[in-house]
Design a protein around this motif. Structure first.
Motif, PDB file in Angstrom:
ATOM      1  N   ILE A 112       0.824  -1.208   0.000  1.00 36.02           N
ATOM      2  CA  ILE A 112       0.000   0.000   0.000  1.00 36.02           C
ATOM      3  C   ILE A 112       0.863   1.265   0.000  1.00 36.02           C
ATOM      4  O   ILE A 112       0.321   2.379   0.032  1.00 36.02           O
ATOM      5  CB  ILE A 112      -0.958   0.013   1.212  1.00 36.02           C
ATOM      6  CG1 ILE A 112      -0.187   0.005   2.535  1.00 36.02           C
ATOM      7  CG2 ILE A 112      -1.925  -1.156   1.141  1.00 36.02           C
ATOM      8  CD1 ILE A 112      -1.076   0.057   3.773  1.00 36.02           C
TER       9      ILE A 112
ATOM     10  N   ASP B 149      -9.626  -1.906   1.922  1.00 41.36           N
ATOM     11  CA  ASP B 149      -8.515  -2.343   1.078  1.00 41.36           C
ATOM     12  C   ASP B 149      -8.286  -3.851   1.201  1.00 41.36           C
ATOM     13  O   ASP B 149      -7.844  -4.491   0.253  1.00 41.36           O
ATOM     14  CB  ASP B 149      -7.245  -1.579   1.462  1.00 41.36           C
ATOM     15  CG  ASP B 149      -6.689  -0.776   0.292  1.00 41.36           C
ATOM     16  OD1 ASP B 149      -7.349  -0.711  -0.762  1.00 41.36           O
ATOM     17  OD2 ASP B 149      -5.591  -0.205   0.428  1.00 41.36           O
TER      18      ASP B 149
ATOM     19  N   LYS C 150      -7.930  -5.939  -2.010  1.00 45.71           N
ATOM     20  CA  LYS C 150      -6.604  -6.486  -2.300  1.00 45.71           C
ATOM     21  C   LYS C 150      -6.384  -7.888  -1.733  1.00 45.71           C
ATOM     22  O   LYS C 150      -5.353  -8.509  -2.005  1.00 45.71           O
ATOM     23  CB  LYS C 150      -5.514  -5.545  -1.778  1.00 45.71           C
ATOM     24  CG  LYS C 150      -5.502  -4.185  -2.463  1.00 45.71           C
ATOM     25  CD  LYS C 150      -4.359  -3.326  -1.950  1.00 45.71           C
ATOM     26  CE  LYS C 150      -4.164  -2.062  -2.761  1.00 45.71           C
ATOM     27  NZ  LYS C 150      -5.261  -1.103  -2.610  1.00 45.71           N
TER      28      LYS C 150
ATOM     29  N   TYR D  81     -15.179   3.562  -1.417  1.00 41.82           N
ATOM     30  CA  TYR D  81     -14.820   2.187  -1.771  1.00 41.82           C
ATOM     31  C   TYR D  81     -15.977   1.314  -2.261  1.00 41.82           C
ATOM     32  O   TYR D  81     -15.727   0.299  -2.901  1.00 41.82           O
ATOM     33  CB  TYR D  81     -14.178   1.491  -0.559  1.00 41.82           C
ATOM     34  CG  TYR D  81     -12.797   1.995  -0.236  1.00 41.82           C
ATOM     35  CD1 TYR D  81     -11.667   1.429  -0.830  1.00 41.82           C
ATOM     36  CD2 TYR D  81     -12.608   3.046   0.651  1.00 41.82           C
ATOM     37  CE1 TYR D  81     -10.400   1.887  -0.533  1.00 41.82           C
ATOM     38  CE2 TYR D  81     -11.345   3.518   0.952  1.00 41.82           C
ATOM     39  CZ  TYR D  81     -10.236   2.939   0.358  1.00 41.82           C
ATOM     40  OH  TYR D  81      -8.976   3.398   0.651  1.00 41.82           O
TER      41      TYR D  81
END
Length: 417
Positions: free
Chosen positions: A202, A219, A223, A264
């Motif tokens: 990151i 995230d 990810k 997001y």
């Protein structure tokens, strides 16, 4: 609709297998400590008492200005001090630390641990973090106990006790299950350990919302970072004493969640469409609150309808106004309160190593008030939608001041006089 969520609560009483570390790994403790000299002494004292080999961990303190009194306190225990003048939030302070490390400095660490300045560590805390790294996860959450309970009766209130229930709500009644099923945890920045490959991926700490830890969870969904709730590493965190501070802190949390959703949610939905399927973590994030929202909205509509009928029947001199008031207004409130009471009771039982330190009357008062405090999330949610479109400042909550440093300041003032 909510039965699957209820079944998850059963995992609260089953700890993960305990693993002993086969090697000592070097760990970095990161402490954002802008203007925290009044209370950080407790944390420094607990760091000095750690039973982990001192050669295998570093203490890194982040401040905003060179003249911050925290600098001298940090240097006194051999900590490294990082000045990050451009910090506007906790995320910026953390990012400033990571960006200031050389490649050699970064690579020497296996993992980084974020610790708030108001914390206290168990003597074996870093040892247990090293044990945690035996597990094949990338992010680890510590078990939170309450620092207020280490002091006398004046260091806690019924509001701080209700606030303490946040941790079993998130961890024991939620993150234990998520760990078992490989679902990204609900993150808490206090006592969070991150392996260096995540920081590398990151590129520092890019999160700037009011809830940078929850942003990390987003995230993780995007990810694929794996996370684990590790209850053997214990950290003590301080809870606010006043209802006003508790309300404002929760408002910042929920506003931060709203900011993260705005940033997001579309990305996560796009990821699902591209893959053509939805995994457990994505499903929980997008849909897990719908049954609860449906229940709350239905209850409110029922109460409004019941109040309207009561007025109508009373106006027409019908005795049915009493039935409407009891069954359509009073009963929904009682059902919601009763369910929240049972939920808070289950949380208290799972957190008994903490709440067992309270008196019986404190536990009773907490149990009866906690459902009402929990219901405040409804107006907080509505209010957060307004703030999410503007901004909320990064504020420090009211602290229970560190006694030694307060006494030192009083002595200095008396000498001047």
């Amino acid at each position: 609709m909510y039965i699957p969520k209820l079944l998850q609560l059963c995992y609260a009483f089953k700890k993960p297998p305990y693993k002993k570390a086969t090697e000592k790994r070097k760990i970095s403790l990161i402490i954002p400590a802008r203007n925290e000299s009044k209370i950080i002494g407790d944390l420094f004292d607990s760091i000095l008492k750690q039973d982990y080999d001192k050669a295998y961990f570093d203490v890194n303190v982040i401040v905003k200005e060179e003249n911050d009194p925290t600098v001298q306190l940090a240097q006194a225990i051999g900590a490294n001090v990082f000045i990050v003048p451009e910090q506007t939030c906790k995320g910026a302070a953390l990012d400033g630390y990571f960006k200031s490390l050389t490649s050699e400095q970064f690579e020497q660490y296996e993992a980084f641990v974020i610790i708030d300045a108001d914390a206290v560590l168990e003597p074996d805390y870093i040892t247990e973090l090293n044990n945690a790294l035996e597990n094949d996860f990338q992010i680890f959450l510590s078990r939170k106990r309450i620092k207020n309970y280490l002091g006398d009766r004046k260091s806690r209130t019924v509001f701080s006790n209700c606030s303490a229930l946040t941790y079993p709500f998130l961890d024991d009644l939620g993150n234990t299950y998520r760990t078992k099923k490989g679902i990204p945890l609900n993150m808490c920045g206090q006592g969070m350990m991150i392996r260096k490959e995540v920081i590398r991926a990151i590129d520092g700490w890019p999160y700037r919302t009011l809830t940078e830890d929850y942003e990390l969870r987003m995230d993780c969904i995007l990810k694929g970072f794996t996370s684990m709730y590790y209850p053997y590493a214990i950290i003590y965190t301080e809870e606010v004493l006043r209802h006003k501070d508790s309300y404002n802190r929760r408002l910042r949390w929920v506003t931060g969640f709203s900011q993260c959703d705005k940033m997001y949610k579309k990305k996560i939905k796009k990821q699902i469409r591209k893959r053509g399927s939805i995994n457990a973590g994505e499903f929980e994030y997008l849909f897990s609150l719908y049954p609860l929202i449906f229940f709350i909205v239905t209850t409110i509509l029922t109460m409004c309808g019941g109040a309207g009928l009561s007025i109508y029947y009373a106006y027409h001199d019908s005795p049915l106004w009493v039935n409407s008031l009891i069954f359509l207004v009073g009963m929904p409130i009682a059902i919601m309160y009763g369910l929240l009471f049972l939920y808070c009771l289950l949380a208290m039982i799972s957190y008994w190593d903490v709440f067992g330190k309270l008196t019986a009357w404190e536990r009773i008062a907490t149990l009866f008030l906690a459902p009402l405090i929990t219901l405040e999330y409804f107006p907080i949610f509505i209010q957060s939608r307004v703030y999410a479109r503007t901004s909320l400042d990064w504020e420090q909550t009211a602290r229970v001041e560190y006694a030694k440093e307060v006494q030192k300041e009083k002595e200095k003032r008396n000498k001047r006089k």
